[in-house]
Scaffold this active site. Structure first.
Site, PDB file in Angstrom:
ATOM      1  N   GLU A  18       0.795  -1.236   0.000  1.00  0.00           N
ATOM      2  CA  GLU A  18       0.000   0.000   0.000  1.00  0.00           C
ATOM      3  C   GLU A  18       0.831   1.292   0.000  1.00  0.00           C
ATOM      4  O   GLU A  18       0.593   2.189   0.807  1.00  0.00           O
ATOM      5  CB  GLU A  18      -0.962  -0.014   1.202  1.00  0.00           C
ATOM      6  N   GLU A  73      -5.974 -10.838  -1.418  1.00  0.00           N
ATOM      7  CA  GLU A  73      -6.822 -10.653  -0.231  1.00  0.00           C
ATOM      8  C   GLU A  73      -8.296 -10.620  -0.628  1.00  0.00           C
ATOM      9  O   GLU A  73      -9.070  -9.803  -0.134  1.00  0.00           O
ATOM     10  CB  GLU A  73      -6.447  -9.353   0.504  1.00  0.00           C
TER      11      GLU A  73
HETATM   12  C1  HAH Z   1      -5.596  -4.739   3.898  1.00  0.00           C
HETATM   13  N1  HAH Z   1      -5.709  -3.321   3.813  1.00  0.00           N
HETATM   14  C2  HAH Z   1      -4.258  -5.154   4.497  1.00  0.00           C
HETATM   15  O1  HAH Z   1      -3.318  -5.417   3.468  1.00  0.00           O
HETATM   16  C3  HAH Z   1      -4.351  -6.396   5.371  1.00  0.00           C
HETATM   17  O2  HAH Z   1      -3.121  -6.591   6.001  1.00  0.00           O
HETATM   18  C4  HAH Z   1      -5.420  -6.242   6.427  1.00  0.00           C
HETATM   19  O3  HAH Z   1      -5.489  -7.398   7.246  1.00  0.00           O
HETATM   20  C5  HAH Z   1      -6.714  -5.941   5.784  1.00  0.00           C
HETATM   21  C6  HAH Z   1      -6.759  -5.253   4.624  1.00  0.00           C
HETATM   22  C7  HAH Z   1      -6.789  -2.850   3.018  1.00  0.00           C
HETATM   23  C8  HAH Z   1      -7.308  -1.506   3.391  1.00  0.00           C
HETATM   24  C9  HAH Z   1      -8.602  -1.215   3.106  1.00  0.00           C
HETATM   25  O4  HAH Z   1      -9.339  -2.135   2.489  1.00  0.00           O
HETATM   26  C10 HAH Z   1      -9.148   0.000   3.439  1.00  0.00           C
HETATM   27  C11 HAH Z   1      -8.395   0.965   4.062  1.00  0.00           C
HETATM   28  C12 HAH Z   1      -7.120   0.680   4.345  1.00  0.00           C
HETATM   29  C13 HAH Z   1      -6.583  -0.551   4.018  1.00  0.00           C
END
Ligand code: HAH
Length: 335
Positions: free
Chosen positions: A138, A245
């Site tokens: 990210e 994911e």
């Molecule tokens: C993900 N971020 C991460 O990569 C993972 O490590 C975590 O467990 C869950 C989601 C996604 C994300 C989002 O969908 C919205 C805002 C910030 C980050």
């Protein structure tokens, strides 16, 4: 196991053996509570949280690998592959990385050294057991003209923190596949930024092998056309792709309702249709997609419970709360 209509439940990983790995994010609870479904349908796992910087190095130099080790032995015992998540991220990363003991901001060289030592410690521990890592998670800004998300990594090190992370990771385990991973990856505006970032890495000869499309999607967004374009665009860089994911929320982005205790039948029908179309699409790209990992396994546990709306459950997977197959499962498994 036989369904009411007398049809045997196929194993998802077997159905997809010639396409891509089928993975699930897990934690210490779900490897027990979801053990059966994991063993039958999945051939890969990712630690949902237990390998993140905050978990494995909460205090400088003090590594806590117990939970991660436990997940790695679960994978070994069950013959599952394992991918690593994640080494460099702005979230779930302790403040000490970015500070000196007197509280002043760390210097660039100090932070680079900490990054290198963290990556080495984690990758060395699991060398040969984890085949690939989300090296940077990210790093791209969601909106606006900026390419890079504003983070302490960026602020202190500068834009080259990303290539440094990949270089350190490649040195730590030259056999590991190294991924850049992000969400909103199929939204055209952000897609182009992710493309630009990864292209610049490839052009510089940075050791990077793949792009992880987080694939936190819902019943209508992103469109199939945008997902296809993202796959084509990223694949044009000559890297492998993974959905890292995947979940399909039954709620629209701006839906705040908290009254549902179970999904409506309309939601389940739409979700099944959506999963069918999605898997039809990604089967076309089996040459470039090496794995599809769900961010969970069954609807009894998902990070989307309480996120982003407190007090709201979600039902994003192919298996229901009791680990029974949903329509969504059958639309993915029958082809
Ligand atoms: C993900 N971020 C991460 O990569 C993972 O490590 C975590 O467990 C869950 C989601 C996604 C994300 C989002 O969908 C919205 C805002 C910030 C980050």
């Amino acid at each position: 196991m036989i369904t009411e209509i007398g049809e045997e439940i196929p194993s998802l990983k077997e159905k997809y053996a010639h396409f891509f790995d089928i993975g699930a994010a897990v934690n210490l609870k779900t490897i027990e509570s979801q053990q059966e479904v994991l063993e039958k349908h999945f051939n890969s796992i990712t630690a949902e949280n237990d390998m993140k910087p905050a978990e494995v190095q909460p205090i400088e130099g003090q590594f806590t690998f117990e939970k991660a080790d436990h997940l790695v032995s679960f994978a070994k015992k069950n013959g599952l592959k394992m991918r690593g998540h994640t080494l460099v991220w702005h979230n779930q990363t302790p403040e000490w990385f970015f500070q000196n003991s007197n509280g002043s901001p760390a210097a660039r060289e100090q932070l680079l050294l900490r990054m290198k030592e963290h990556i080495e410690a984690v990758m060395h521990r699991y060398k040969g057991q984890i085949y690939g890592w989300d090296v940077v998670n990210e790093a791209v800004a969601d909106e606006g003209p900026d390419l890079y998300r504003k983070t302490k990594w960026l602020e202190i090190i500068g834009e080259d923190y990303i290539e440094k992370a990949f270089e350190y990771a490649h040195l730590a385990d030259p056999d590991a596949l190294l991924f850049y991973n992000d969400y909103n990856e199929s939204v055209p505006e952000k897609r182009e930024k992710v493309y630009q970032l990864v292209k610049s890495l490839v052009d510089k000869g940075t050791p990077i092998h793949g792009i992880g499309l987080q694939a936190h999607w819902n019943l209508t967004n992103p469109s199939l056309a945008d997902i296809r374009t993202a796959i084509e665009r990223y694949a044009s860089l000559g890297l492998q792709l993974q959905l890292t994911e995947l979940d399909i929320s039954v709620f629209q982005h701006d839906d705040r309702r908290t009254d549902l205790t179970e999904p409506t039948s309309a939601m389940l029908e739409q979700q099944a249709e959506r999963y069918e179309q999605l898997f039809q699409l990604i089967r076309e790209y089996r040459e470039v997609i090496s794995a599809v990992t769900f961010w969970g396994a069954a609807d009894d546990y998902t990070w989307l419970n309480d996120f982003p709306v407190k007090g709201r459950k979600n039902w994003p997977f192919l298996f229901d709360q009791n680990h029974h197959t949903k329509d969504s499962f059958w639309r993915v498994a029958r082809f």
